[in-house]
Scaffold this motif. Sequence first.
Motif, PDB file in Angstrom:
ATOM      1  N   ASP A 183      26.876  39.245  20.369  1.00 14.17           N
ATOM      2  CA  ASP A 183      27.017  40.397  21.256  1.00 14.17           C
ATOM      3  C   ASP A 183      27.290  39.989  22.696  1.00 14.17           C
ATOM      4  O   ASP A 183      28.050  40.660  23.397  1.00 14.17           O
ATOM      5  N   GLU A 184      26.669  38.911  23.168  1.00  9.05           N
ATOM      6  CA  GLU A 184      26.885  38.472  24.559  1.00  9.05           C
ATOM      7  C   GLU A 184      28.362  38.218  24.825  1.00  9.05           C
ATOM      8  O   GLU A 184      28.908  38.664  25.825  1.00  9.05           O
ATOM      9  N   CYS A 185      29.004  37.481  23.933  1.00 16.09           N
ATOM     10  CA  CYS A 185      30.431  37.196  24.097  1.00 16.09           C
ATOM     11  C   CYS A 185      31.247  38.484  23.957  1.00 16.09           C
ATOM     12  O   CYS A 185      32.180  38.728  24.729  1.00 16.09           O
ATOM     13  N   ALA A 186      30.898  39.322  22.992  1.00 15.95           N
ATOM     14  CA  ALA A 186      31.648  40.552  22.745  1.00 15.95           C
ATOM     15  C   ALA A 186      31.583  41.498  23.937  1.00 15.95           C
ATOM     16  O   ALA A 186      32.531  42.218  24.221  1.00 15.95           O
ATOM     17  N   GLU A 187      30.473  41.478  24.644  1.00 15.66           N
ATOM     18  CA  GLU A 187      30.292  42.372  25.788  1.00 15.66           C
ATOM     19  C   GLU A 187      30.752  41.754  27.100  1.00 15.66           C
ATOM     20  O   GLU A 187      30.604  42.352  28.162  1.00 15.66           O
ATOM     21  N   GLY A 188      31.299  40.541  27.037  1.00 10.27           N
ATOM     22  CA  GLY A 188      31.825  39.897  28.237  1.00 10.27           C
ATOM     23  C   GLY A 188      30.744  39.308  29.129  1.00 10.27           C
ATOM     24  O   GLY A 188      30.949  39.175  30.329  1.00 10.27           O
ATOM     25  N   HIS A 189      29.600  38.967  28.553  1.00 12.48           N
ATOM     26  CA  HIS A 189      28.513  38.330  29.301  1.00 12.48           C
ATOM     27  C   HIS A 189      28.124  39.133  30.548  1.00 12.48           C
ATOM     28  O   HIS A 189      28.213  38.630  31.666  1.00 12.48           O
ATOM     29  N   PRO A 190      27.681  40.392  30.384  1.00 13.59           N
ATOM     30  CA  PRO A 190      27.351  41.238  31.535  1.00 13.59           C
ATOM     31  C   PRO A 190      26.246  40.648  32.424  1.00 13.59           C
ATOM     32  O   PRO A 190      26.243  40.867  33.626  1.00 13.59           O
ATOM     33  N   ASP A 191      25.328  39.898  31.827  1.00 12.79           N
ATOM     34  CA  ASP A 191      24.246  39.284  32.607  1.00 12.79           C
ATOM     35  C   ASP A 191      24.449  37.789  32.773  1.00 12.79           C
ATOM     36  O   ASP A 191      23.541  37.061  33.152  1.00 12.79           O
ATOM     37  N   HIS A 192      25.655  37.318  32.443  1.00 13.41           N
ATOM     38  CA  HIS A 192      26.016  35.898  32.512  1.00 13.41           C
ATOM     39  C   HIS A 192      25.100  35.028  31.658  1.00 13.41           C
ATOM     40  O   HIS A 192      24.851  33.867  31.985  1.00 13.41           O
ATOM     41  N   ALA A 193      24.599  35.600  30.575  1.00 15.78           N
ATOM     42  CA  ALA A 193      23.811  34.828  29.620  1.00 15.78           C
ATOM     43  C   ALA A 193      24.762  34.140  28.654  1.00 15.78           C
ATOM     44  O   ALA A 193      25.824  34.679  28.340  1.00 15.78           O
ATOM     45  N   GLY A 194      24.394  32.958  28.207  1.00 11.37           N
ATOM     46  CA  GLY A 194      25.229  32.234  27.259  1.00 11.37           C
ATOM     47  C   GLY A 194      25.032  32.748  25.847  1.00 11.37           C
ATOM     48  O   GLY A 194      24.167  33.579  25.586  1.00 11.37           O
ATOM     49  N   CYS A 195      25.812  32.230  24.926  1.00 12.06           N
ATOM     50  CA  CYS A 195      25.691  32.665  23.539  1.00 12.06           C
ATOM     51  C   CYS A 195      24.522  31.971  22.846  1.00 12.06           C
ATOM     52  O   CYS A 195      24.170  32.323  21.731  1.00 12.06           O
ATOM     53  N   GLU A 196      23.971  30.966  23.494  1.00  8.20           N
ATOM     54  CA  GLU A 196      22.792  30.241  23.007  1.00  8.20           C
ATOM     55  C   GLU A 196      23.045  29.421  21.747  1.00  8.20           C
ATOM     56  O   GLU A 196      22.122  29.025  21.073  1.00  8.20           O
ATOM     57  N   HIS A 197      24.307  29.167  21.423  1.00 11.86           N
ATOM     58  CA  HIS A 197      24.602  28.298  20.301  1.00 11.86           C
ATOM     59  C   HIS A 197      24.652  26.853  20.805  1.00 11.86           C
ATOM     60  O   HIS A 197      25.158  26.601  21.906  1.00 11.86           O
ATOM     61  N   ALA A 198      24.128  25.948  20.057  1.00 16.60           N
ATOM     62  CA  ALA A 198      24.025  24.551  20.463  1.00 16.60           C
ATOM     63  C   ALA A 198      25.373  23.984  20.887  1.00 16.60           C
ATOM     64  O   ALA A 198      26.363  24.138  20.176  1.00 16.60           O
ATOM     65  N   GLY A 199      25.407  23.376  22.066  1.00 17.38           N
ATOM     66  CA  GLY A 199      26.614  22.710  22.541  1.00 17.38           C
ATOM     67  C   GLY A 199      27.621  23.612  23.207  1.00 17.38           C
ATOM     68  O   GLY A 199      28.646  23.153  23.672  1.00 17.38           O
ATOM     69  N   CYS A 200      27.352  24.913  23.268  1.00 15.60           N
ATOM     70  CA  CYS A 200      28.315  25.830  23.874  1.00 15.60           C
ATOM     71  C   CYS A 200      27.826  26.219  25.261  1.00 15.60           C
ATOM     72  O   CYS A 200      26.657  26.557  25.438  1.00 15.60           O
ATOM     73  N   THR A 201      28.725  26.178  26.235  1.00 13.03           N
ATOM     74  CA  THR A 201      28.315  26.434  27.621  1.00 13.03           C
ATOM     75  C   THR A 201      28.919  27.718  28.188  1.00 13.03           C
ATOM     76  O   THR A 201      28.929  27.911  29.402  1.00 13.03           O
ATOM     77  N   CYS A 202      29.423  28.602  27.338  1.00 10.76           N
ATOM     78  CA  CYS A 202      30.051  29.826  27.854  1.00 10.76           C
ATOM     79  C   CYS A 202      29.015  30.745  28.481  1.00 10.76           C
ATOM     80  O   CYS A 202      27.883  30.847  28.028  1.00 10.76           O
ATOM     81  N   HIS A 203      29.401  31.374  29.578  1.00  9.60           N
ATOM     82  CA  HIS A 203      28.538  32.350  30.255  1.00  9.60           C
ATOM     83  C   HIS A 203      29.363  33.485  30.854  1.00  9.60           C
ATOM     84  O   HIS A 203      28.916  34.184  31.727  1.00  9.60           O
ATOM     85  N   GLY A 204      30.594  33.611  30.385  1.00  7.61           N
ATOM     86  CA  GLY A 204      31.446  34.691  30.853  1.00  7.61           C
ATOM     87  C   GLY A 204      32.106  34.429  32.167  1.00  7.61           C
ATOM     88  O   GLY A 204      31.915  33.473  32.838  1.00  7.61           O
TER      89      GLY A 204
END
Length: 57
Positions: free
Chosen positions: A36-57
């Motif tokens: 959901d975080e990725c789908a919503e465009g990281h509204p709170d700049h939270a990451g997807c919390e998957h190991a090794g991934c650094t996305c935060h929108g």
Amino acid sequence: MASVDVEMVKCACPDCVCVVSVSKAVEREGKAFCCDECAEGHPDHAGCEHAGCTCHG
């Protein structure tokens, strides 16, 4: 020509490196996301919390 069933796709979030199964993907506007975080465009700049991934929108 044989048909190809795509079972795994890259998350549609540009910064995300996650690959998700089509059956478990979060779909928004015809795109597949890993969560959901990725789908919503990281509204709170939270990451997807998957190991090794650094996305935060």
